[in-house]
Write an enzyme that holds these catalytic residues in place. Structure first.
Site, PDB file in Angstrom:
ATOM      1  N   SER A 154      27.191 -18.203  42.100  1.00  0.00           N
ATOM      2  CA  SER A 154      27.879 -19.479  41.879  1.00  0.00           C
ATOM      3  C   SER A 154      28.853 -19.432  40.711  1.00  0.00           C
ATOM      4  O   SER A 154      28.598 -18.787  39.686  1.00  0.00           O
ATOM      5  CB  SER A 154      26.831 -20.564  41.602  1.00  0.00           C
ATOM      6  N   GLN A 194      24.000 -26.486  54.373  1.00  0.00           N
ATOM      7  CA  GLN A 194      25.400 -26.497  54.833  1.00  0.00           C
ATOM      8  C   GLN A 194      25.883 -25.089  55.208  1.00  0.00           C
ATOM      9  O   GLN A 194      26.339 -24.830  56.330  1.00  0.00           O
ATOM     10  CB  GLN A 194      26.302 -27.049  53.721  1.00  0.00           C
ATOM     11  N   ASP A 195      25.779 -24.157  54.266  1.00  0.00           N
ATOM     12  CA  ASP A 195      26.329 -22.813  54.502  1.00  0.00           C
ATOM     13  C   ASP A 195      25.529 -22.064  55.567  1.00  0.00           C
ATOM     14  O   ASP A 195      26.091 -21.302  56.359  1.00  0.00           O
ATOM     15  CB  ASP A 195      26.309 -21.994  53.200  1.00  0.00           C
ATOM     16  N   TYR A 206      20.743 -24.610  36.531  1.00  0.00           N
ATOM     17  CA  TYR A 206      21.187 -24.002  37.793  1.00  0.00           C
ATOM     18  C   TYR A 206      22.051 -22.769  37.517  1.00  0.00           C
ATOM     19  O   TYR A 206      21.849 -21.699  38.095  1.00  0.00           O
ATOM     20  CB  TYR A 206      21.982 -25.046  38.594  1.00  0.00           C
ATOM     21  N   LYS A 208      21.323 -18.865  38.474  1.00  0.00           N
ATOM     22  CA  LYS A 208      22.252 -18.090  39.308  1.00  0.00           C
ATOM     23  C   LYS A 208      22.738 -16.835  38.557  1.00  0.00           C
ATOM     24  O   LYS A 208      22.971 -15.798  39.175  1.00  0.00           O
ATOM     25  CB  LYS A 208      23.455 -18.955  39.716  1.00  0.00           C
ATOM     26  N   GLU A 214      29.179 -21.682  38.728  1.00  0.00           N
ATOM     27  CA  GLU A 214      28.520 -22.326  37.580  1.00  0.00           C
ATOM     28  C   GLU A 214      28.089 -21.301  36.531  1.00  0.00           C
ATOM     29  O   GLU A 214      27.810 -21.662  35.393  1.00  0.00           O
ATOM     30  CB  GLU A 214      27.308 -23.135  38.053  1.00  0.00           C
ATOM     31  N   HIS A 216      32.358 -25.568  47.670  1.00  0.00           N
ATOM     32  CA  HIS A 216      32.921 -25.654  49.021  1.00  0.00           C
ATOM     33  C   HIS A 216      32.238 -26.766  49.794  1.00  0.00           C
ATOM     34  O   HIS A 216      31.036 -26.967  49.673  1.00  0.00           O
ATOM     35  CB  HIS A 216      32.858 -24.309  49.746  1.00  0.00           C
TER      36      HIS A 216
HETATM   37  P1  NDP Z   1      21.991 -26.421  50.576  1.00  0.00           P
HETATM   38  O1  NDP Z   1      21.318 -27.183  49.500  1.00  0.00           O
HETATM   39  O2  NDP Z   1      22.696 -27.193  51.649  1.00  0.00           O
HETATM   40  O3  NDP Z   1      20.939 -25.437  51.260  1.00  0.00           O
HETATM   41  C1  NDP Z   1      20.064 -24.654  50.521  1.00  0.00           C
HETATM   42  C2  NDP Z   1      18.767 -24.491  51.296  1.00  0.00           C
HETATM   43  O4  NDP Z   1      17.803 -23.944  50.408  1.00  0.00           O
HETATM   44  C3  NDP Z   1      18.193 -25.802  51.801  1.00  0.00           C
HETATM   45  O5  NDP Z   1      18.587 -26.033  53.124  1.00  0.00           O
HETATM   46  C4  NDP Z   1      16.679 -25.645  51.663  1.00  0.00           C
HETATM   47  O6  NDP Z   1      16.073 -25.220  52.883  1.00  0.00           O
HETATM   48  C5  NDP Z   1      16.527 -24.538  50.642  1.00  0.00           C
HETATM   49  N1  NDP Z   1      16.026 -25.116  49.395  1.00  0.00           N
HETATM   50  C6  NDP Z   1      16.400 -26.268  48.788  1.00  0.00           C
HETATM   51  N2  NDP Z   1      15.696 -26.470  47.666  1.00  0.00           N
HETATM   52  C7  NDP Z   1      14.854 -25.417  47.570  1.00  0.00           C
HETATM   53  C8  NDP Z   1      13.869 -25.043  46.634  1.00  0.00           C
HETATM   54  N3  NDP Z   1      13.595 -25.806  45.585  1.00  0.00           N
HETATM   55  N4  NDP Z   1      13.194 -23.899  46.843  1.00  0.00           N
HETATM   56  C9  NDP Z   1      13.457 -23.118  47.909  1.00  0.00           C
HETATM   57  N5  NDP Z   1      14.390 -23.426  48.842  1.00  0.00           N
HETATM   58  C10 NDP Z   1      15.076 -24.561  48.659  1.00  0.00           C
HETATM   59  O7  NDP Z   1      23.014 -25.401  49.892  1.00  0.00           O
HETATM   60  P2  NDP Z   1      24.438 -24.886  50.432  1.00  0.00           P
HETATM   61  O8  NDP Z   1      24.327 -24.502  51.863  1.00  0.00           O
HETATM   62  O9  NDP Z   1      25.491 -25.817  49.984  1.00  0.00           O
HETATM   63  O10 NDP Z   1      24.616 -23.569  49.552  1.00  0.00           O
HETATM   64  C11 NDP Z   1      24.033 -22.319  49.942  1.00  0.00           C
HETATM   65  C12 NDP Z   1      23.799 -21.481  48.705  1.00  0.00           C
HETATM   66  O11 NDP Z   1      25.036 -21.263  48.040  1.00  0.00           O
HETATM   67  C13 NDP Z   1      22.862 -22.123  47.683  1.00  0.00           C
HETATM   68  O12 NDP Z   1      22.102 -21.093  47.091  1.00  0.00           O
HETATM   69  C14 NDP Z   1      23.806 -22.713  46.663  1.00  0.00           C
HETATM   70  O13 NDP Z   1      23.201 -22.800  45.397  1.00  0.00           O
HETATM   71  C15 NDP Z   1      24.943 -21.709  46.695  1.00  0.00           C
HETATM   72  N6  NDP Z   1      26.244 -22.231  46.323  1.00  0.00           N
HETATM   73  C16 NDP Z   1      26.755 -23.312  46.965  1.00  0.00           C
HETATM   74  C17 NDP Z   1      27.984 -23.812  46.627  1.00  0.00           C
HETATM   75  C18 NDP Z   1      28.569 -24.987  47.339  1.00  0.00           C
HETATM   76  O14 NDP Z   1      29.591 -25.510  46.882  1.00  0.00           O
HETATM   77  N7  NDP Z   1      28.027 -25.410  48.466  1.00  0.00           N
HETATM   78  C19 NDP Z   1      28.803 -23.183  45.563  1.00  0.00           C
HETATM   79  C20 NDP Z   1      28.207 -21.987  45.010  1.00  0.00           C
HETATM   80  C21 NDP Z   1      26.972 -21.556  45.379  1.00  0.00           C
HETATM   81  P3  NDP Z   1      14.639 -25.781  53.392  1.00  0.00           P
HETATM   82  O15 NDP Z   1      14.520 -27.198  52.902  1.00  0.00           O
HETATM   83  O16 NDP Z   1      14.775 -25.712  54.876  1.00  0.00           O
HETATM   84  O17 NDP Z   1      13.625 -24.871  52.844  1.00  0.00           O
END
Ligand code: NDP
Length: 319
Positions: free
Chosen positions: A126, A13-14, A150, A154, A128, A180
């Site tokens: 985060s 998403q981000d 998680y 973080k 969290e 978000h």
């Molecule tokens: P998403 O889950 O949508 O995206 C995270 C990306 O990380 C995925 O697209 C994937 O890419 C990759 N990913 C997923 N699992 C793994 C894994 N096990 N190992 C390595 N890569 C992985 O997250 P958001 O865009 O919502 O959030 C972005 C960041 O911000 C994240 O780190 C999240 O923890 C953090 N965050 C988000 C919040 C929110 O409310 N959205 C709040 C606070 C923090 P691919 O499959 O292409 O490799």
């Protein structure tokens, strides 16, 4: 010469919203996925920017892979948004969660240090990390006491960033972001689960929506605004950490009620609570105090929960 940004985890998403923002600002944007050959980058396609981004495969847990991508792209700025991002899933996959977040962030910091280039680094922290702090708003001085694998991961990544900033003078920042949302949020997250169910029922489906604890409170913001804060952190004179939040928290039940009301339904007829969906440990209230971001970055959330629900419903009904 335009600035070069590397977004790790661009398929999320981000990642998609940040890529759009940086392209609008004239950056050359590259992004990584664990397997760029297999990932469908649907979020980039939905924002109409899929063709404007160089995509690379990178495994954050593999130092060689990280270093190779850094040497190839030679970015001015790196945004680390990758890693296992679901709090619920982290209870079932604690090791994967810890490794992808804590080891992944460490590999990026080490690779930056290894190249010796003045690369600016943003890390996705985060809310969290704070854990259950009662009915108070968390700011940058609030101690961490995470209550999920998680959150623990973080918190480790946060201190890695702080340590590399102090020890090696890296321009490295953590954004401590509260929840978000957006239409790009996957359905595994409760907000999109609610929106999708309400829209399906409004279109005539017969279904019941099962949720966990409806009394929890969260500080829900709008993802496209939150990625602006990430960008702003890397444009400051000095690296620092910032809480990014709306400053208001609302009950999950309020979210459900408003989402169903938005499509003309009374939520109480369609929603049940299911104790199997409760987490082993959870946060009762999560609310941030974004005063520092307002004062130093000039950043403030404009979208509140009602705006977010309306936008997510409109997009879902149009699909
Ligand atoms: P998403 O889950 O949508 O995206 C995270 C990306 O990380 C995925 O697209 C994937 O890419 C990759 N990913 C997923 N699992 C793994 C894994 N096990 N190992 C390595 N890569 C992985 O997250 P958001 O865009 O919502 O959030 C972005 C960041 O911000 C994240 O780190 C999240 O923890 C953090 N965050 C988000 C919040 C929110 O409310 N959205 C709040 C606070 C923090 P691919 O499959 O292409 O490799």
């Amino acid at each position: 010469m335009s600035k070069k940004a590397l977004i790790c985890g661009i398929s999320g998403q981000d990642g998609a919203y940040l890529a759009k923002l940086l392209l609008e600002k004239g950056y050359t944007v590259s992004g990584t996925s664990r397997d760029a050959q297999v990932s469908n980058f649907q979020s980039l396609s939905r924002l109409g920017i899929r063709g404007e981004i160089k995509l690379e495969s990178m495994s954050l847990n593999d130092f060689r892979s990280v270093l190779q991508v850094l040497k190839k792209i030679q970015p001015d700025e790196i945004y680390n948004l990758a890693g296992q991002s679901s709090v619920g899933l982290s209870f079932d996959q604690p090791v994967e969660t810890l490794e992808s977040i804590a080891t992944g962030t460490l590999n990026l910091l080490e690779a930056i240090r290894f190249t010796g280039e003045p690369i600016k680094f943003y890390n996705a922290g985060s809310s969290e990390c704070f854990g259950d702090i009662g009915d108070r708003s968390a700011n940058e001085a609030t101690p961490f006491r995470p209550r999920s694998p998680y959150g623990v991961a973080k918190a480790a990544a946060f201190w890695e960033v702080a340590n590399y900033r102090e020890a090696y003078n890296l321009f490295a920042c953590s954004g401590i972001l509260f929840n978000h949302e957006s239409p790009l949020r996957p359905e595994r997250f409760v907000t999109q689960k609610i929106i999708t169910s309400a829209c399906r029922i409004a279109k005539g489906e017969t279904e019941t929506l099962n949720l966990g604890n409806l009394r929890i409170e969260r500080d829900w913001g709008w993802a496209p605004e939150y990625v602006e804060a990430m960008y702003l952190m890397l444009q400051q004179q000095r690296p620092d950490d910032y809480v990014i939040a709306t400053g208001e928290s609302r009950k999950l039940q309020d979210f459900v009620a408003e989402a169903f009301a938005c499509v003309g339904l009374d939520w109480s007829q369609y929603v049940t609570t299911d104790s199997s969906l409760l987490r082993p440990t959870d946060l009762a209230i999560s609310r941030g105090d974004p005063s520092k971001a307002k004062a130093r970055l000039g950043w403030q959330a404009k979208y509140k929960m009602s705006d977010i629900i309306r936008s997510m419903i409109e997009t879902k009904l149009a699909q």
